[in-house]
Motif scaffolding. Structure first.
Motif, PDB file in Angstrom:
ATOM      1  N   ALA A 291      -5.761  -1.388  -8.905  1.00 20.26           N
ATOM      2  CA  ALA A 291      -6.213  -0.038  -9.922  1.00 20.26           C
ATOM      3  C   ALA A 291      -5.852   0.785  -8.709  1.00 20.26           C
ATOM      4  N   SER A 292      -6.736   0.440  -7.207  1.00 19.17           N
ATOM      5  CA  SER A 292      -6.767   1.389  -6.034  1.00 19.17           C
ATOM      6  C   SER A 292      -5.314   1.858  -5.828  1.00 19.17           C
ATOM      7  N   ASP A 293      -4.264   1.201  -5.514  1.00 19.41           N
ATOM      8  CA  ASP A 293      -2.737   1.082  -5.300  1.00 19.41           C
ATOM      9  C   ASP A 293      -2.462   2.210  -6.021  1.00 19.41           C
ATOM     10  N   LEU A 294      -2.875   2.071  -7.631  1.00 20.17           N
ATOM     11  CA  LEU A 294      -2.289   2.816  -8.325  1.00 20.17           C
ATOM     12  C   LEU A 294      -2.343   4.163  -8.578  1.00 20.17           C
ATOM     13  N   SER A 295      -4.556   4.556  -7.503  1.00 20.53           N
ATOM     14  CA  SER A 295      -4.716   5.518  -7.333  1.00 20.53           C
ATOM     15  C   SER A 295      -4.091   6.200  -6.433  1.00 20.53           C
ATOM     16  N   VAL A 296      -3.256   5.889  -5.577  1.00 11.63           N
ATOM     17  CA  VAL A 296      -2.513   6.607  -4.515  1.00 11.63           C
ATOM     18  C   VAL A 296      -1.454   6.289  -4.647  1.00 11.63           C
ATOM     19  N   ARG A 297      -1.321   5.876  -5.069  1.00 12.03           N
ATOM     20  CA  ARG A 297       0.247   6.494  -5.724  1.00 12.03           C
ATOM     21  C   ARG A 297       0.812   7.425  -7.039  1.00 12.03           C
ATOM     22  N   LEU A 298      -0.432   7.563  -7.789  1.00  9.27           N
ATOM     23  CA  LEU A 298      -0.490   8.736  -8.845  1.00  9.27           C
ATOM     24  C   LEU A 298      -0.764  10.274  -7.332  1.00  9.27           C
ATOM     25  N   LEU A 300      -3.853  10.709  -6.276  1.00  8.84           N
ATOM     26  CA  LEU A 300      -5.243  10.891  -6.174  1.00  8.84           C
ATOM     27  C   LEU A 300      -5.988  10.655  -5.664  1.00  8.84           C
ATOM     28  N   MET A 301      -5.749   9.650  -4.229  1.00  9.17           N
ATOM     29  CA  MET A 301      -6.806   9.425  -3.286  1.00  9.17           C
ATOM     30  C   MET A 301      -5.968   8.890  -2.418  1.00  9.17           C
ATOM     31  N   PRO A 302      -6.324   9.130  -1.200  1.00  8.66           N
ATOM     32  CA  PRO A 302      -5.673   8.457   0.303  1.00  8.66           C
ATOM     33  C   PRO A 302      -5.359   7.300   0.718  1.00  8.66           C
ATOM     34  N   PRO A 303      -3.910   6.912   1.408  1.00 10.81           N
ATOM     35  CA  PRO A 303      -3.970   5.557   1.307  1.00 10.81           C
ATOM     36  C   PRO A 303      -4.564   4.931   2.126  1.00 10.81           C
ATOM     37  N   GLU A 304      -5.833   5.630   2.604  1.00  9.51           N
ATOM     38  CA  GLU A 304      -6.524   5.529   3.296  1.00  9.51           C
ATOM     39  C   GLU A 304      -8.185   4.419   2.420  1.00  9.51           C
ATOM     40  N   PHE A 305      -8.146   5.094   1.530  1.00  6.28           N
ATOM     41  CA  PHE A 305      -8.889   4.412   0.334  1.00  6.28           C
ATOM     42  C   PHE A 305      -8.035   2.605   0.285  1.00  6.28           C
ATOM     43  N   LEU A 306      -7.304   3.144  -0.486  1.00  6.91           N
ATOM     44  CA  LEU A 306      -6.755   1.285   0.004  1.00  6.91           C
ATOM     45  C   LEU A 306      -7.293   0.389   0.490  1.00  6.91           C
ATOM     46  N   VAL A 349      -8.794   4.792 -12.891  1.00  5.73           N
ATOM     47  CA  VAL A 349      -8.353   5.562 -11.574  1.00  5.73           C
ATOM     48  C   VAL A 349      -9.590   6.076 -10.672  1.00  5.73           C
ATOM     49  N   ILE A 350      -9.627   5.937  -9.555  1.00  4.89           N
ATOM     50  CA  ILE A 350     -10.051   6.916  -8.408  1.00  4.89           C
ATOM     51  C   ILE A 350      -9.953   8.297  -8.512  1.00  4.89           C
ATOM     52  N   GLU A 351     -10.494   9.465  -8.959  1.00  8.77           N
ATOM     53  CA  GLU A 351      -9.793  10.359  -8.782  1.00  8.77           C
ATOM     54  C   GLU A 351     -10.757  10.937  -8.014  1.00  8.77           C
ATOM     55  N   LEU A 353     -14.072   9.934  -4.217  1.00  4.80           N
ATOM     56  CA  LEU A 353     -15.087   8.554  -3.815  1.00  4.80           C
ATOM     57  C   LEU A 353     -16.461   9.023  -4.632  1.00  4.80           C
ATOM     58  N   GLY A 354     -16.488   7.197  -5.320  1.00  6.76           N
ATOM     59  CA  GLY A 354     -17.720   7.982  -6.475  1.00  6.76           C
ATOM     60  C   GLY A 354     -17.330   8.827  -7.675  1.00  6.76           C
ATOM     61  N   ARG A 355     -16.495   8.850  -7.629  1.00  4.35           N
ATOM     62  CA  ARG A 355     -14.967   9.297  -9.608  1.00  4.35           C
ATOM     63  C   ARG A 355     -14.451   8.876 -10.412  1.00  4.35           C
ATOM     64  N   ALA A 356     -14.425   8.121 -11.170  1.00  5.39           N
ATOM     65  CA  ALA A 356     -13.296   7.494 -12.171  1.00  5.39           C
ATOM     66  C   ALA A 356     -13.305   8.615 -13.021  1.00  5.39           C
ATOM     67  N   GLY A 357     -11.863   8.092 -13.649  1.00  8.26           N
ATOM     68  CA  GLY A 357     -11.559   9.208 -14.712  1.00  8.26           C
ATOM     69  C   GLY A 357     -10.282   7.547 -15.233  1.00  8.26           C
ATOM     70  N   MET A 358      -9.467   8.243 -16.284  1.00  7.08           N
ATOM     71  CA  MET A 358      -9.248   7.719 -17.020  1.00  7.08           C
ATOM     72  C   MET A 358      -7.798   8.265 -17.100  1.00  7.08           C
ATOM     73  N   ARG A 359      -6.255   7.857 -16.952  1.00 10.30           N
ATOM     74  CA  ARG A 359      -5.189   8.118 -16.770  1.00 10.30           C
ATOM     75  C   ARG A 359      -4.459   7.349 -17.097  1.00 10.30           C
ATOM     76  N   GLY A 360      -2.872   7.550 -17.619  1.00  9.73           N
ATOM     77  CA  GLY A 360      -1.681   6.752 -17.780  1.00  9.73           C
ATOM     78  C   GLY A 360      -0.712   6.798 -16.852  1.00  9.73           C
TER      79      GLY A 360
END
Length: 375
Positions: A291-298, A300-306, A349-351, A353-360
């Motif tokens: 899910a972290s990888d998906l957040s990056v690919r979308l 929403l987050m930088p690669p460092e987060f993954l 997904v993580i939108e 740091l410290g904040r999540a949301g729902m995405r398709g």
């Protein structure tokens, strides 16, 4: 959200008890967190009154703690029975649920009978579900003995059993009267079970509290060593975050879905492999990497987060590579997930740091994630 008392009125003080309230109007209750709770008379005071109590446990936990719990309940209930189930996720099914209900019917248990769930998440989920459906609802108390149950499954009123086609697909929202999280019970956990519980602690950081994520990283070695002060803080903060979320969205119509970070992938792993092959926390830990990888690919987050999440989950002793079930099989399983809408898979997904949301997400993008992390 947290208060403390020192238990001086108890026969055994054992250290401070932390109390995290779940505020749900008439369904409100407290989570008690601390050492030696099973042996403190005050722990068991103020619970629903009834002629009978039924302790539901399993063949692993009952020899360790059943006698102690029964001794504390004996002054409060004229009859204290026990139902001992087989141990393991694969037994979280209709047959085990019926064993609880069969006992209640065979003993003519009335609608005031109080059920006590003594064990991990499987016992807690099944006992809560039995309480929800027996005579349209009887009171129950959660006595979680695993780290995962103390920080997640015992809190918030989700009860369920598994179906061969999907995890936790049959259940009800039904709140306990109290949660009793005795930190001393964690001494009995095998290392693998401890690590599984850490997965559910780790998730609270990226979804709701960036400072807590940093604290986990700094104190992970202490948690793995079962340092009681570290465990007390981790359990308390996890419960506070979950209490905050559940207090706003008891029945998962919106915000509460963020608690399922990593679970869409994780549940697919559990169902696809067969329940019990991986522990729930192991599947969630790996699912958080995906899910972290998906957040990056979308975007929403930088690669460092993954990189950060993968390193932390690996340090916790959890898998970071998923089993190769095949992309189509993963997609099929995830479409059965309770968060799916109209056949569209919805991911937490993580939108930020410290904040999540729902995405398709497009199937092709999900396939890229699976291809990158499946062995």
């Amino acid at each position: 959200m947290m208060t403390e008392h020192d238990g001086n009125n108890d026969d055994l003080s054992g250290g401070p008890v932390r109390v995290v309230p779940i505020a749900l109007d008439e369904r409100s209750y407290d989570i008690l967190i601390g050492p030696a709770l099973l042996d403190r008379p005050a722990t068991w005071q103020g619970l629903p009154k009834a002629a009978a109590a039924v302790i539901v446990s399993n063949e692993t936990i009952a020899p360790l703690f059943l006698a102690r719990v029964r001794a504390q309940l004996a002054p409060h209930y004229a009859r204290v029975d026990a139902v001992i189930l087989s141990d393991g996720e694969r037994y979280k099914d209709w047959d085990s649920l019926n064993r609880i209900v069969d006992h209640l019917l065979a003993t003519a248990s009335d609608r005031k009978t109080v059920l006590f769930a003594l064990g991990g998440g499987v016992v807690g989920d099944m006992t809560g579900f039995a309480a929800a459906i027996y005579m349209r609802g009887v009171p129950f108390v959660q006595v979680p003995t695993t780290l995962l149950a103390q920080v997640d499954s015992s809190v918030g009123g989700k009860t369920a059993i598994n179906h061969p086609l999907g995890k936790n697909m049959l259940g009800a929202f039904y709140q306990p009267a109290r949660v009793i999280a005795d930190l001393d019970t964690l001494d009995s956990l095998p290392p693998r079970e401890l690590a599984a519980g850490l997965a559910e602690i780790i998730k609270y950081g990226p979804i709701a509290d960036a400072e807590f994520l940093s604290w986990i990283e700094a104190n992970l070695d202490a948690l793995l060593a079962r340092d009681k002060a570290a465990l007390a803080h981790a359990v308390q903060r996890s419960c506070e975050i979950k209490a905050w979320v559940v207090g706003q969205d008891e029945r998962e119509s919106g915000l509460r879905a963020i608690l399922n970070f990593g679970h869409t992938f994780g549940h697919a792993i559990e169902t696809g492999l067969g329940y019990g092959e991986w522990l729930h926390g192991e599947a969630v830990g790996c699912g958080m990497v995906l899910a972290s990888d998906l957040s990056v690919r979308l975007g929403l987050m930088p690669p460092e987060f993954l990189t950060r999440m993968r390193k932390l989950i690996e340090r916790a002793g959890l898998p970071v590579r998923a089993p190769r079930l095949g992309v189509e099989r993963y997609l099929e399983l995830m479409r059965v997930d309770k968060k799916s809408e109209g056949g569209e898979i919805r991911f937490v997904v993580i939108e930020g740091l410290g904040r999540a949301g729902m995405r398709g997400a497009p199937d092709a993008l999900v396939a890229e994630v699976l291809d990158a992390y499946c062995d």
